[in-house]
Design a protein around this motif. Structure first.
Motif, PDB file in Angstrom:
ATOM      1  N   ALA A  12       0.859  -1.181   0.000  1.00 18.87           N
ATOM      2  CA  ALA A  12       0.000   0.000   0.000  1.00 18.87           C
ATOM      3  C   ALA A  12       0.891   1.225   0.000  1.00 18.87           C
ATOM      4  O   ALA A  12       2.080   1.144   0.323  1.00 18.87           O
ATOM      5  N   HIS A  13       0.303   2.353  -0.370  1.00 21.01           N
ATOM      6  CA  HIS A  13       1.045   3.605  -0.239  1.00 21.01           C
ATOM      7  C   HIS A  13       1.239   3.874   1.244  1.00 21.01           C
ATOM      8  O   HIS A  13       0.304   3.697   2.035  1.00 21.01           O
ATOM      9  N   PRO A  14       2.429   4.290   1.641  1.00 18.06           N
ATOM     10  CA  PRO A  14       2.638   4.614   3.060  1.00 18.06           C
ATOM     11  C   PRO A  14       1.711   5.755   3.483  1.00 18.06           C
ATOM     12  O   PRO A  14       1.417   6.640   2.686  1.00 18.06           O
ATOM     13  N   THR A  15       1.255   5.705   4.706  1.00 17.20           N
ATOM     14  CA  THR A  15       0.385   6.773   5.197  1.00 17.20           C
ATOM     15  C   THR A  15       1.195   8.032   5.441  1.00 17.20           C
ATOM     16  O   THR A  15       2.395   7.995   5.651  1.00 17.20           O
ATOM     17  N   GLY A  16       0.504   9.158   5.390  1.00 20.76           N
ATOM     18  CA  GLY A  16       1.147  10.416   5.729  1.00 20.76           C
ATOM     19  C   GLY A  16       1.759  11.151   4.565  1.00 20.76           C
ATOM     20  O   GLY A  16       2.510  12.088   4.756  1.00 20.76           O
ATOM     21  N   GLY A  17       1.497  10.779   3.359  1.00 24.87           N
ATOM     22  CA  GLY A  17       2.038  11.530   2.237  1.00 24.87           C
ATOM     23  C   GLY A  17       1.738  10.872   0.912  1.00 24.87           C
ATOM     24  O   GLY A  17       1.421   9.696   0.843  1.00 24.87           O
ATOM     25  N   ARG A  18       1.834  11.668  -0.112  1.00 25.19           N
ATOM     26  CA  ARG A  18       1.600  11.139  -1.454  1.00 25.19           C
ATOM     27  C   ARG A  18       2.946  10.769  -2.058  1.00 25.19           C
ATOM     28  O   ARG A  18       3.874  11.562  -2.053  1.00 25.19           O
ATOM     29  N   THR A  19       2.999   9.560  -2.571  1.00 25.74           N
ATOM     30  CA  THR A  19       4.247   9.077  -3.141  1.00 25.74           C
ATOM     31  C   THR A  19       3.936   8.065  -4.228  1.00 25.74           C
ATOM     32  O   THR A  19       2.850   7.504  -4.268  1.00 25.74           O
ATOM     33  N   THR A  20       4.881   7.846  -5.103  1.00 28.35           N
ATOM     34  CA  THR A  20       4.712   6.825  -6.139  1.00 28.35           C
ATOM     35  C   THR A  20       5.209   5.476  -5.644  1.00 28.35           C
ATOM     36  O   THR A  20       5.068   4.480  -6.336  1.00 28.35           O
ATOM     37  N   LYS A  21       5.794   5.455  -4.480  1.00 34.43           N
ATOM     38  CA  LYS A  21       6.298   4.203  -3.903  1.00 34.43           C
ATOM     39  C   LYS A  21       5.191   3.476  -3.147  1.00 34.43           C
ATOM     40  O   LYS A  21       4.239   4.079  -2.684  1.00 34.43           O
ATOM     41  N   TYR A  22       5.366   2.181  -3.050  1.00 29.77           N
ATOM     42  CA  TYR A  22       4.484   1.336  -2.262  1.00 29.77           C
ATOM     43  C   TYR A  22       5.308   0.701  -1.162  1.00 29.77           C
ATOM     44  O   TYR A  22       6.456   0.325  -1.380  1.00 29.77           O
ATOM     45  N   ARG A  23       4.729   0.570   0.023  1.00 31.63           N
ATOM     46  CA  ARG A  23       5.412  -0.093   1.129  1.00 31.63           C
ATOM     47  C   ARG A  23       4.976  -1.553   1.160  1.00 31.63           C
ATOM     48  O   ARG A  23       3.807  -1.870   0.989  1.00 31.63           O
ATOM     49  N   LEU A  24       5.937  -2.438   1.368  1.00 32.29           N
ATOM     50  CA  LEU A  24       5.685  -3.875   1.441  1.00 32.29           C
ATOM     51  C   LEU A  24       5.711  -4.326   2.895  1.00 32.29           C
ATOM     52  O   LEU A  24       6.670  -4.061   3.605  1.00 32.29           O
ATOM     53  N   TRP A  25       4.656  -5.004   3.306  1.00 28.93           N
ATOM     54  CA  TRP A  25       4.584  -5.662   4.609  1.00 28.93           C
ATOM     55  C   TRP A  25       4.572  -7.157   4.360  1.00 28.93           C
ATOM     56  O   TRP A  25       3.977  -7.626   3.382  1.00 28.93           O
ATOM     57  N   VAL A  26       5.233  -7.895   5.217  1.00 27.58           N
ATOM     58  CA  VAL A  26       5.272  -9.355   5.099  1.00 27.58           C
ATOM     59  C   VAL A  26       4.935  -9.983   6.449  1.00 27.58           C
ATOM     60  O   VAL A  26       4.990  -9.327   7.490  1.00 27.58           O
ATOM     61  N   ASP A  27       4.635 -11.272   6.399  1.00 22.99           N
ATOM     62  CA  ASP A  27       4.366 -12.048   7.600  1.00 22.99           C
ATOM     63  C   ASP A  27       5.594 -11.983   8.511  1.00 22.99           C
ATOM     64  O   ASP A  27       6.699 -12.329   8.104  1.00 22.99           O
ATOM     65  N   THR A  28       5.396 -11.517   9.731  1.00 21.56           N
ATOM     66  CA  THR A  28       6.512 -11.360  10.668  1.00 21.56           C
ATOM     67  C   THR A  28       7.278 -12.658  10.875  1.00 21.56           C
ATOM     68  O   THR A  28       8.505 -12.654  10.971  1.00 21.56           O
ATOM     69  N   LEU A  29       6.567 -13.776  10.926  1.00 25.37           N
ATOM     70  CA  LEU A  29       7.224 -15.056  11.169  1.00 25.37           C
ATOM     71  C   LEU A  29       8.063 -15.524   9.976  1.00 25.37           C
ATOM     72  O   LEU A  29       8.885 -16.422  10.108  1.00 25.37           O
ATOM     73  N   GLN A  30       7.862 -14.916   8.822  1.00 25.89           N
ATOM     74  CA  GLN A  30       8.600 -15.272   7.614  1.00 25.89           C
ATOM     75  C   GLN A  30       9.533 -14.146   7.162  1.00 25.89           C
ATOM     76  O   GLN A  30       9.999 -14.138   6.026  1.00 25.89           O
ATOM     77  N   TYR A  31       9.831 -13.204   8.057  1.00 21.56           N
ATOM     78  CA  TYR A  31      10.558 -11.996   7.684  1.00 21.56           C
ATOM     79  C   TYR A  31      11.922 -12.284   7.042  1.00 21.56           C
ATOM     80  O   TYR A  31      12.233 -11.757   5.973  1.00 21.56           O
ATOM     81  N   ARG A  32      12.733 -13.096   7.678  1.00 23.58           N
ATOM     82  CA  ARG A  32      14.077 -13.373   7.143  1.00 23.58           C
ATOM     83  C   ARG A  32      14.002 -14.065   5.788  1.00 23.58           C
ATOM     84  O   ARG A  32      14.759 -13.741   4.871  1.00 23.58           O
ATOM     85  N   ARG A  33      13.086 -15.005   5.672  1.00 25.91           N
ATOM     86  CA  ARG A  33      12.910 -15.689   4.390  1.00 25.91           C
ATOM     87  C   ARG A  33      12.404 -14.714   3.322  1.00 25.91           C
ATOM     88  O   ARG A  33      12.822 -14.772   2.160  1.00 25.91           O
ATOM     89  N   ALA A  34      11.525 -13.800   3.720  1.00 26.34           N
ATOM     90  CA  ALA A  34      11.014 -12.788   2.785  1.00 26.34           C
ATOM     91  C   ALA A  34      12.132 -11.879   2.290  1.00 26.34           C
ATOM     92  O   ALA A  34      12.148 -11.484   1.122  1.00 26.34           O
ATOM     93  N   GLU A  35      13.082 -11.555   3.171  1.00 29.64           N
ATOM     94  CA  GLU A  35      14.244 -10.761   2.743  1.00 29.64           C
ATOM     95  C   GLU A  35      15.007 -11.481   1.639  1.00 29.64           C
ATOM     96  O   GLU A  35      15.393 -10.867   0.628  1.00 29.64           O
ATOM     97  N   ASP A  36      15.233 -12.768   1.813  1.00 26.30           N
ATOM     98  CA  ASP A  36      15.951 -13.552   0.800  1.00 26.30           C
ATOM     99  C   ASP A  36      15.189 -13.590  -0.516  1.00 26.30           C
ATOM    100  O   ASP A  36      15.773 -13.419  -1.596  1.00 26.30           O
ATOM    101  N   VAL A  37      13.875 -13.795  -0.438  1.00 28.53           N
ATOM    102  CA  VAL A  37      13.049 -13.824  -1.647  1.00 28.53           C
ATOM    103  C   VAL A  37      13.106 -12.478  -2.350  1.00 28.53           C
ATOM    104  O   VAL A  37      13.255 -12.403  -3.573  1.00 28.53           O
ATOM    105  N   LEU A  38      13.009 -11.401  -1.583  1.00 25.25           N
ATOM    106  CA  LEU A  38      13.037 -10.057  -2.167  1.00 25.25           C
ATOM    107  C   LEU A  38      14.371  -9.796  -2.873  1.00 25.25           C
ATOM    108  O   LEU A  38      14.393  -9.257  -3.987  1.00 25.25           O
ATOM    109  N   MET A  39      15.460 -10.194  -2.267  1.00 27.72           N
ATOM    110  CA  MET A  39      16.765 -10.016  -2.907  1.00 27.72           C
ATOM    111  C   MET A  39      16.870 -10.828  -4.196  1.00 27.72           C
ATOM    112  O   MET A  39      17.424 -10.357  -5.193  1.00 27.72           O
ATOM    113  N   ASP A  40      16.306 -12.029  -4.202  1.00 23.45           N
ATOM    114  CA  ASP A  40      16.283 -12.839  -5.423  1.00 23.45           C
ATOM    115  C   ASP A  40      15.496 -12.144  -6.528  1.00 23.45           C
ATOM    116  O   ASP A  40      15.910 -12.129  -7.690  1.00 23.45           O
TER     117      ASP A  40
END
Length: 101
Positions: free
Chosen positions: A63-91
């Motif tokens: 979603a767009h981060p709250t508090g301002g207009r931007t063309t960027k989107y913020r990514l949230w992931v499952d907290t329990l899968q955070y480290r694995r999500a980092e690896d997937v994102l880098m891939d």
């Protein structure tokens, strides 16, 4: 001496975990109990990231981060899968750079 009276949030069960995420976003269809911010993404990266996270069994929400207009989107992931999500994102980032270069 007395301690402060603490009452649990009686409405948490009714709201669910998506209550804590900004409105107007979208997920990859997987559910998580707790969410953590991982990265800011450009519009062109959203599909690759969300589909790859889904293929890995990791819940993702953007979603767009709250508090301002931007063309960027913020990514949230499952907290329990955070480290694995980092690896997937880098891939995904490496694959994206490879296709463009």
């Amino acid at each position: 001496m007395s301690s402060p009276h603490h009452e649990p949030d009686g409405g948490f069960g009714e709201r669910g975990p998506m209550f804590w995420l900004p409105p107007g976003g979208f997920s990859n269809g997987l559910e998580a109990t707790n969410w953590a911010e991982l990265a800011d993404l450009g519009e062109g990266q959203l599909a690759d990231v969300l589909f790859t996270l889904a293929d890995a069994g990791i819940a993702g929400y953007v979603a767009h981060p709250t508090g301002g207009r931007t063309t960027k989107y913020r990514l949230w992931v499952d907290t329990l899968q955070y480290r694995r999500a980092e690896d997937v994102l880098m891939d995904v980032f490496r694959a994206h750079d490879h296709r463009n270069g």
